[in-house]
Write a protein that holds these residues in place. Structure first.
Motif, short mmCIF file in Angstrom:
data_model
loop_
_atom_site.label_atom_id
_atom_site.label_comp_id
_atom_site.label_asym_id
_atom_site.label_seq_id
_atom_site.Cartn_x
_atom_site.Cartn_y
_atom_site.Cartn_z
N PHE A 254 -0.77 7.98 -8.92
CA PHE A 254 -0.79 6.57 -8.53
C PHE A 254 -1.70 5.78 -9.46
N TRP B 269 3.56 5.39 1.54
CA TRP B 269 2.64 5.27 0.41
C TRP B 269 1.48 6.23 0.60
N ASP C 3 -1.03 1.69 -9.93
CA ASP C 3 -0.80 1.16 -8.60
C ASP C 3 -1.99 0.28 -8.19
#
Length: 159
Positions: free
Chosen positions: A94, A83, A99
Motif C-alpha cells: 500500500f 481496505w 495509497d
C-alpha cells in the motif's frame, strides 16, 4: 468489572485481569466466537485473540490510545473493511503504491512501517478485523494496553 492495577513505575500502570472474573472472560470469548463467523468455536476466538496479543499489541491498542500504530478501536468506522484486510495482508504494498491513507498512517507513526506478519492470510486478517470490531463495542477492551503518561521519563524511569 473491577480494574486492578499495579504501579510499575511513576509512568506506567499495567492492567491485570482479576482472577475472579473467569465468567466474564468466558462470555467475552463466546461473544467473540459468534462475531467471528456467526457461530465459530470458542477455540477460534481464543486463537485470534492470542494471535493479536502475540503480534499486534506491541504497536496497537483497542481503546487504549495510539502506540507506534493507531488505536484500532472503531477502525472499521474510519476505513473500509476490505481496505483494512488488504492492508493487513500487504502494508508495504500500500505504501509502495502511494495509497494516501497508508501514507497518512506512516506520517502519524513518525515514519514507522507496519511489518509483514508471519502466518498472515486472508482468513486470519478477516478474523482480526472481527476481533477488533467485537472489542470496540465493549466498555473496555482487554487489548486497551498500558496506561502510559505523557510526562518525560524521570531519572528513575531511565535507570
Amino acid at each position: 468489572m473491577i480494574d486492578h492495577r499495579s504501579s510499575v513505575s511513576s509512568r506506567v500502570t499495567v492492567r491485570h485481569r482479576p482472577t475472579g472474573q473467569w465468567l466474564r472472560a468466558l462470555a467475552r470469548t463466546l461473544a467473540l466466537a459468534l462475531a467471528l463467523t456467526g457461530g465459530a468455536t470458542a477455540a477460534l476466538a481464543q486463537e485470534t485473540a492470542e494471535f493479536f496479543r502475540q503480534n499486534c499489541v506491541s504497536c496497537h491498542s483497542i481503546g487504549g490510545g495510539r502506540l507506534v500504530g493507531p488505536d484500532l478501536k472503531n477502525v472499521t468506522a474510519r476505513q473500509d473493511r476490505e481496505w483494512l484486510v488488504q492492508f493487513v495482508l500487504d502494508p508495504k504494498g500500500f505504501l509502495d503504491r502511494g495509497d494516501p491513507y497508508a501514507l497518512k498512517l506512516k506520517r502519524e507513526a513518525g515514519g514507522a512501517l507496519m511489518p509483514p506478519v508471519a502466518g498472515m492470510n486472508r482468513a486470519r486478517a478477516e478474523a482480526l478485523i472481527d476481533l477488533i470490531d467485537a472489542e470496540s463495542v465493549l466498555p473496555e477492551s482487554e487489548f486497551a494496553g498500558l496506561d502510559i503518561g505523557d510526562e518525560p521519563f524521570s531519572e528513575l524511569d531511565i535507570e
